[in-house]
Write a protein that holds these residues in place. Structure first.
Motif, mmCIF file in Angstrom:
data_model
loop_
_atom_site.group_PDB
_atom_site.id
_atom_site.type_symbol
_atom_site.label_atom_id
_atom_site.label_comp_id
_atom_site.label_asym_id
_atom_site.label_seq_id
_atom_site.Cartn_x
_atom_site.Cartn_y
_atom_site.Cartn_z
ATOM 1 N N ILE A 188 9.760 1.924 -8.473
ATOM 2 C CA ILE A 188 8.322 1.829 -7.802
ATOM 3 C C ILE A 188 7.120 2.743 -8.301
ATOM 4 O O ILE A 188 7.220 3.826 -8.299
ATOM 5 N N ARG A 189 6.181 2.146 -8.812
ATOM 6 C CA ARG A 189 5.161 2.779 -9.297
ATOM 7 C C ARG A 189 3.685 2.307 -9.284
ATOM 8 O O ARG A 189 3.306 1.338 -8.961
ATOM 9 N N VAL A 192 0.358 -1.395 -7.189
ATOM 10 C CA VAL A 192 1.946 -1.040 -7.204
ATOM 11 C C VAL A 192 2.775 -1.867 -7.936
ATOM 12 O O VAL A 192 2.454 -3.235 -7.931
ATOM 13 N N TYR A 193 3.620 -1.466 -8.803
ATOM 14 C CA TYR A 193 4.569 -2.475 -9.614
ATOM 15 C C TYR A 193 5.937 -2.033 -9.146
ATOM 16 O O TYR A 193 6.195 -0.867 -8.613
ATOM 17 N N LEU A 194 6.864 -3.087 -9.314
ATOM 18 C CA LEU A 194 8.269 -2.958 -9.183
ATOM 19 C C LEU A 194 9.227 -3.443 -10.265
ATOM 20 O O LEU A 194 8.793 -4.420 -10.711
ATOM 21 N N ARG A 246 4.829 -3.497 -17.046
ATOM 22 C CA ARG A 246 3.931 -4.172 -16.231
ATOM 23 C C ARG A 246 2.671 -3.584 -16.187
ATOM 24 O O ARG A 246 2.662 -2.255 -16.077
ATOM 25 N N HIS A 254 -3.603 1.421 -14.693
ATOM 26 C CA HIS A 254 -2.365 0.954 -13.620
ATOM 27 C C HIS A 254 -1.399 0.266 -14.410
ATOM 28 O O HIS A 254 -1.457 -0.977 -14.913
ATOM 29 N N CYS A 255 -0.097 0.867 -14.525
ATOM 30 C CA CYS A 255 0.826 0.580 -15.245
ATOM 31 C C CYS A 255 2.355 0.817 -14.797
ATOM 32 O O CYS A 255 2.539 1.719 -14.181
ATOM 33 N N GLN A 256 3.298 0.146 -15.141
ATOM 34 C CA GLN A 256 4.696 0.749 -14.867
ATOM 35 C C GLN A 256 5.469 0.526 -16.305
ATOM 36 O O GLN A 256 5.628 -0.676 -16.870
#
Lengths: 338, 208
Positions: A12-13, A92-94, B37, B102-104
């Motif tokens: 989770i970021r 938020v990303y998952l 992402r 904003h990323c992952q």
């Protein structure tokens, strides 16, 4: 050592990751510092326990969430649904990492020594790591995250390595652990060990109709701040004083292992139907450590009945007398007999 | 530099072939894979800056940079596939370029594996296993689709580096725990074309 690789893991970021956790779990995450872990319970919109697991803080905007094995895919879909449709303004990303990591769960009195022997470089004795914390380290150069968490009630560490190293890690730990008498153990043994400590298994001690208050875990429900399911906890039916609550049952005969699913009634003899049912046995095992059978059950107003005698029905024979107890059998035993 | 301690999900499955080039099945082991992402133009610019090519924005397509094949998985989700051992460098390159976005970015090299199915009958083999329309007018080189094959989900990549005289090759990107099932399923679907029978590691039977 238990192979715990199957448990769900979600990366989770994002800037709002902490706020996201506050909204999906019943407890608060705002004060969790990088390096710390916390146990959380997730509710459905109906206020019923849906899943549980330990989530670790990697950074202020980065968390490693774990879920039950069976719930992993559903929880990810659930969280993604909320992130996209309810809270699109949250950054938020998952991403699922369930199969990215192989996990060896080590437990027992010598587990700290074993962890120290395995790691290339630990700056402190693993037994000095605070409970519910984790470290980034390596085992013979293989990157590892080691979480000091416990589902058995004993000193325990979960070693996470990239999954391609899973077999290597298993053989390495068995080899290094031989001097401590290491043995592999499986999920049935794990179920027994956690039951001795009174830890719940979602889907066994809960069935979609159980709230955290029913589990006598009100401590995990935060008083301020909204979360999924909060409103449903204030419904007339979920606020009832006589809801079924999770308690322990000890049969009169220590050799007895109550049947899971057996009904709990108030009378020594089974009356003519309809028989008023107080609840049912959710988990039941013969505990070699405690030298007797132990069981957990959901029983009407269970929390008010500690010390009382109730009866557990069985087909074709008289109901068995049982004493209602707290669910942490291990602590009670350590105080009295251990 | 290969680490012998790493075992790929299908390390115990040797390449299998049907006679006369009808079909062949092989794992492409230890490919580097990242999931990214990120949303919007800022992300596209950052990736372009880091890798020299933009990630695909058209659904179900792919693009390439020197280091990476980029597969569209969703409106804000891509898989980047790279040569074995290159995933760390790719990760660092992207992380720096995306630091203000904003990323992952997560390494999933161990979570999945790529199975390559090729040969004259490859398309027919796949057709049996999915409801997706695999006719060449519907799906062609460079296309990507996430769908169900038999009982499991996987990402299909229609390879884009096929030469004129070659038949189309397909890659199935599948989770580690179901890779052996996928392998045996593909082999079973290819049995009528001559692929040898493969016994599932778990002991179940593919054919009732």
């Amino acid at each position: 050592m238990l192979d715990a690789s199957t448990l769900g893991k979600i990366d989770i970021r994002g800037r709002d990751a902490c706020e996201f956790l506050n909204r999906v779990y019943t407890n608060s995450w705002s004060n969790l510092r990088p390096g710390q872990c916390r146990y959380g319970i997730m509710l459905g919109e109906d206020g019923m326990v849906m899943d549980d697991g330990v989530t670790a803080a990697i950074a202020n905007d980065h968390f490693h969430m774990t879920t039950t094995t069976g719930g992993a895919a559903a929880v990810l879909a659930w969280l993604e649904d909320y992130a996209q449709t309810e809270w699109p303004q949250l950054e938020v990303y998952l991403i699922s990492v369930t199969e990215q990591w192989a996990v060896a769960s080590i437990c027992g009195p010598a587990s700290g020594k074993l962890i120290a022997a395995l790691c290339d470089d630990v700056d402190t004795d693993p037994e000095d790591w605070p409970f519910m914390s984790w470290r980034e380290t390596a085992i013979e150069g293989v990157p590892a995250r080691i979480f000091r968490v416990s589902f058995t009630g004993e000193l325990s560490y979960e070693i996470n390595v990239p999954a391609s190293y899973g077999l290597w890690l298993w053989e390495k730990v068995m080899g290094e652990g031989a001097q401590y008498g290491i043995t592999p153990y499986g999920t049935e043994a794990m179920h027994l060990l956690r039951a001795e400590k009174g830890f719940i298994i979602v889907g066994q001690d809960t069935d979609g109709t159980v709230t955290p208050i029913d589990l006598r875990m009100s401590w995990i429900v935060k008083k301020t701040g909204d979360f999924i399911g909060k409103r449903s906890l204030s419904r007339a039916d979920t606020r009832r004083e006589d809801r079924k609550q999770l308690i322990g049952l000890l049969a009169e005969d220590p050799e007895t292992v109550l049947m899971e699913g057996a009904h709990v009634i108030a009378t020594a003899a089974e009356p003519a139907p309809p028989v008023p049912m107080l609840g049912h046995v959710t988990s039941s095992y013969m505990s070699p450590t405690l030298g007797r059978g132990i069981a957990m059950a959901l029983v009407q107003s269970g929390g008010d009945r500690i010390g009382d005698t109730l009866y557990v029905t069985r087909p074709g024979a008289e109901p068995l007398p049982v004493t209602v107890t707290e669910t942490d059998f291990l602590s009670a035993w350590e105080k009295n007999d251990g | 530099m290969a680490d012998a301690r790493r075992i790929s999900p299908l390390a115990d499955r040797a390449r299998i072939e049907a006679p006369d080039g009808a079909a062949s099945l092989a794992e492409l082991p230890h490919l580097g894979r990242l999931i990214l992402r990120a949303d919007g133009a800022a992300a596209a610019r950052a990736v372009k800056k880091a890798l020299g090519a933009e990630p695909p924005t058209e659904p179900n397509t792919s693009s390439r940079s020197k280091e990476a094949l980029m597969l569209w998985l969703g409106p804000d989700e891509w898989m980047l596939v790279t040569e074995p051992g290159s995933e760390e460098a790719l990760f660092d390159q992207l992380k720096d370029a995306l630091s203000e976005t904003h990323c992952q970015l997560v390494d999933v090299s161990d979570q999945l594996t790529n199975i390559e199915l090729s040969g004259a009958r490859a398309r027919e083999i796949l057709m049996k296993l999915t409801t997706l329309d695999l006719h060449p007018r519907q799906i062609g080189p460079g296309d990507v689709a996430g769908t169900t094959f038999g009982s499991v989900t996987a990402t299909l990549f229609v390879t884009d580096d096929v030469k004129k005289h070659e038949t189309q090759r397909f890659q199935l990107i599948v989770r580690r725990s179901v890779a052996d099932y996928m392998w045996c399923l593909l082999a079973e679907a290819g049995r009528e074309f001559g692929l040898p029978e493969q016994q599932p590691r778990s002991g179940e039977t593919m054919r009732p």
